[in-house]
Design a protein around this motif. Structure first.
Motif, mmCIF file in Angstrom:
data_model
loop_
_atom_site.group_PDB
_atom_site.id
_atom_site.type_symbol
_atom_site.label_atom_id
_atom_site.label_comp_id
_atom_site.label_asym_id
_atom_site.label_seq_id
_atom_site.Cartn_x
_atom_site.Cartn_y
_atom_site.Cartn_z
ATOM 1 N N ALA A 13 79.291 -23.949 -67.361
ATOM 2 C CA ALA A 13 79.311 -23.502 -68.753
ATOM 3 C C ALA A 13 80.754 -23.338 -69.219
ATOM 4 N N THR A 14 80.931 -23.181 -70.523
ATOM 5 C CA THR A 14 82.266 -22.935 -71.069
ATOM 6 C C THR A 14 82.239 -21.715 -71.976
ATOM 7 N N TYR A 15 83.402 -21.040 -72.035
ATOM 8 C CA TYR A 15 83.587 -19.926 -72.952
ATOM 9 C C TYR A 15 83.897 -20.464 -74.349
ATOM 10 N N THR A 16 83.967 -19.556 -75.323
ATOM 11 C CA THR A 16 84.227 -19.965 -76.701
ATOM 12 C C THR A 16 85.605 -20.602 -76.853
ATOM 13 N N ASP A 17 86.555 -20.259 -76.001
ATOM 14 C CA ASP A 17 87.902 -20.834 -76.119
ATOM 15 C C ASP A 17 88.056 -22.117 -75.315
ATOM 16 N N GLY A 18 86.954 -22.619 -74.764
ATOM 17 C CA GLY A 18 86.987 -23.880 -74.041
ATOM 18 C C GLY A 18 87.210 -23.756 -72.552
ATOM 19 N N ARG A 19 87.566 -22.569 -72.096
ATOM 20 C CA ARG A 19 87.726 -22.382 -70.650
ATOM 21 C C ARG A 19 86.386 -22.473 -69.938
ATOM 22 N N LYS A 20 86.429 -22.848 -68.660
ATOM 23 C CA LYS A 20 85.213 -22.940 -67.878
ATOM 24 C C LYS A 20 84.761 -21.547 -67.439
ATOM 25 N N ALA A 21 83.471 -21.302 -67.511
ATOM 26 C CA ALA A 21 82.915 -20.046 -67.017
ATOM 27 C C ALA A 21 83.268 -19.894 -65.540
ATOM 28 N N GLY A 22 83.673 -18.695 -65.179
ATOM 29 C CA GLY A 22 84.096 -18.443 -63.811
ATOM 30 C C GLY A 22 85.595 -18.384 -63.647
ATOM 31 N N SER A 23 86.331 -18.637 -64.722
ATOM 32 C CA SER A 23 87.798 -18.673 -64.610
ATOM 33 C C SER A 23 88.477 -17.508 -65.318
ATOM 34 N N GLY A 24 87.708 -16.589 -65.890
ATOM 35 C CA GLY A 24 88.306 -15.515 -66.667
ATOM 36 C C GLY A 24 88.377 -14.192 -65.925
ATOM 37 N N GLY A 25 88.867 -13.185 -66.634
ATOM 38 C CA GLY A 25 88.935 -11.840 -66.073
ATOM 39 C C GLY A 25 89.920 -11.719 -64.928
ATOM 40 N N ASP A 26 89.848 -10.570 -64.250
ATOM 41 C CA ASP A 26 90.634 -10.407 -63.031
ATOM 42 C C ASP A 26 90.022 -11.213 -61.893
ATOM 43 N N ALA A 27 88.702 -11.350 -61.943
ATOM 44 C CA ALA A 27 87.991 -12.129 -60.932
ATOM 45 C C ALA A 27 86.636 -12.508 -61.498
ATOM 46 N N ALA A 28 86.045 -13.520 -60.896
ATOM 47 C CA ALA A 28 84.681 -13.925 -61.245
ATOM 48 C C ALA A 28 83.964 -14.276 -59.954
ATOM 49 N N ILE A 29 82.650 -14.155 -59.987
ATOM 50 C CA ILE A 29 81.869 -14.527 -58.816
ATOM 51 C C ILE A 29 80.946 -15.687 -59.180
#
Length: 377
Positions: free
Chosen positions: A167-183
């Protein structure tokens, strides 16, 4: 033939990758296939992140929370509608969950409620140690707002992206690449699978280094086994990582197929009383599972009527996640919201969505639901 909710879908590339692991005798937990799988996910996410392959998404969350400094008595603010494995690690660390409702527009954590509560908590000096929002059913959260809130209040943000790789976020980044960490999760029912497994993704190199250390029994540098802190046996098997390498070859294809399945269901079934999970503008969901709600007052049928009817015909469907704040285990827990998640649970159903499901199988599901609904009018 039984129609499954979401079963593993092999691409044909997996056996070659596993054979390479066997040929090199790297059947132990670590090896070149695991290194390559971590690198492949990093490349796919297209961000400056570090990836650590682990035995499950829950293990990834456990490590992320511990590295974030979560400990006994701390609060973790978390989406109430989530899988149990996305909350239990909070309890492993002796912390306390505070649950939050969903936005009706996205079915992800309501950032307005979250922002209001953060402002109140800041005034009372009781800010949480971490926030854990869930990318529900492949729908990514409002990442920009969440990252801004986390920065404003200096709170760690750990994204539960177990269901949203691709999936992608609204800014075009891929889900799982944001925040301090993602699982991430690679359980057998996910978009891609390693049979069982997960991954911790973080932009902090220090977090990645600590996660690798803790996940391999926290063994200190020494010729013997030396331990100065508690560790875990959490690393992903090299053989399982080899399966994941084969699966990555077709990730985008799998997402496209699940989105196609969702679109076919929506076109065929959407009607007064039947609503499908929304997708906010500029979001690109994986549609991991097709989720919809059935209003019995308008359709004459309940969620359970449809689920049980499908089950009689060997068709697997499932209610949505039961919100954690109404689970017996968490009775009396703090909760903020108006019960949007409770309403969605009461009326929500996940339909078969596996990427290997044929159009003919999907047509059978659609026709059986239509027949039931027609008989109730």
């Amino acid at each position: 033939m039984r129609i499954y909710l979401s079963r593993p879908h092999m691409s044909g590339h997996e056996e070659l990758r596993v054979a390479e692991a066997f040929a090199s005798n790297f059947v132990a937990p670590l090896g070149p296939q695991l290194d390559a799988f971590e690198a492949k996910i990093t490349e796919y996410l297209g961000a400056d992140v570090h990836c650590i392959g682990l035995c499950s998404g829950s293990a990834a969350l456990h490590l992320a929370l511990r590295i974030a400094g979560v400990g006994r008595g701390d609060e973790v603010w978390i989406s109430s509608m989530t899988f149990a494995g996305g909350i239990f690690p909070v309890n492993y660390l002796g912390a306390k969950p505070r649950f939050f409702d969903l936005s009706a527009e996205s079915w992800t954590i309501d950032t307005e409620i979250l922002g209001d509560e953060l402002a109140k908590a800041a005034k009372n000096n009781r800010l949480p140690k971490a926030i854990v929002p869930t990318d529900l059913y492949g729908q990514s959260v409002a990442i920009d707002t969440l990252e801004a809130l986390a920065a404003q209040y200096d709170v760690r943000l750990i994204l539960d992206s177990a269901e949203s790789l691709g999936a992608t976020y609204t800014d075009g980044r891929k889900a799982g690449s944001g925040g301090d960490a993602a699982i991430l999760s690679f359980n057998g029912n996910k978009i891609i699978t390693t049979s069982g497994g997960g991954m911790l993704v973080t932009r902090h190199k220090a977090w990645a280094d600590e996660a690798r250390f803790l996940a391999t029994q926290a063994r200190d540098p020494a010729p013997h086994y030396e331990h100065s802190t508690l560790g875990y046996n959490y690393r992903l098997s090299n053989i399982c990582a080899a399966i994941g390498l084969g699966q990555m070859e077709v990730l985008d294809d799998r997402v496209a197929r699940r989105r196609e399945i969702f679109a076919r269901y929506k076109l065929a079934l959407e009607a007064p009383g039947i609503s499908f999970m929304p997708e906010p503008e500029d979001h690109h969901s994986t549609r991991w599972l097709t989720a919809l709600t059935i209003d019995p007052n308008e359709t004459g049928s309940t969620r359970e009527d449809i689920r049980l009817m499908l089950l009689e015909h060997q068709i697997e469907s499932r209610p949505l996640w039961k919100p954690m704040h109404i689970q017996p285990l968490y009775a009396g827990s703090d909760y903020h919201g108006s019960g949007v998640d409770e309403q969605i649970f009461d009326h929500g159903l996940c339909l078969p969505s596996g990427s290997d499901m044929s159009n003919e199988q999907q047509d059978e599901v659609i026709e059986r639901i239509k027949q039931l609904l027609a008989s109730r009018k």
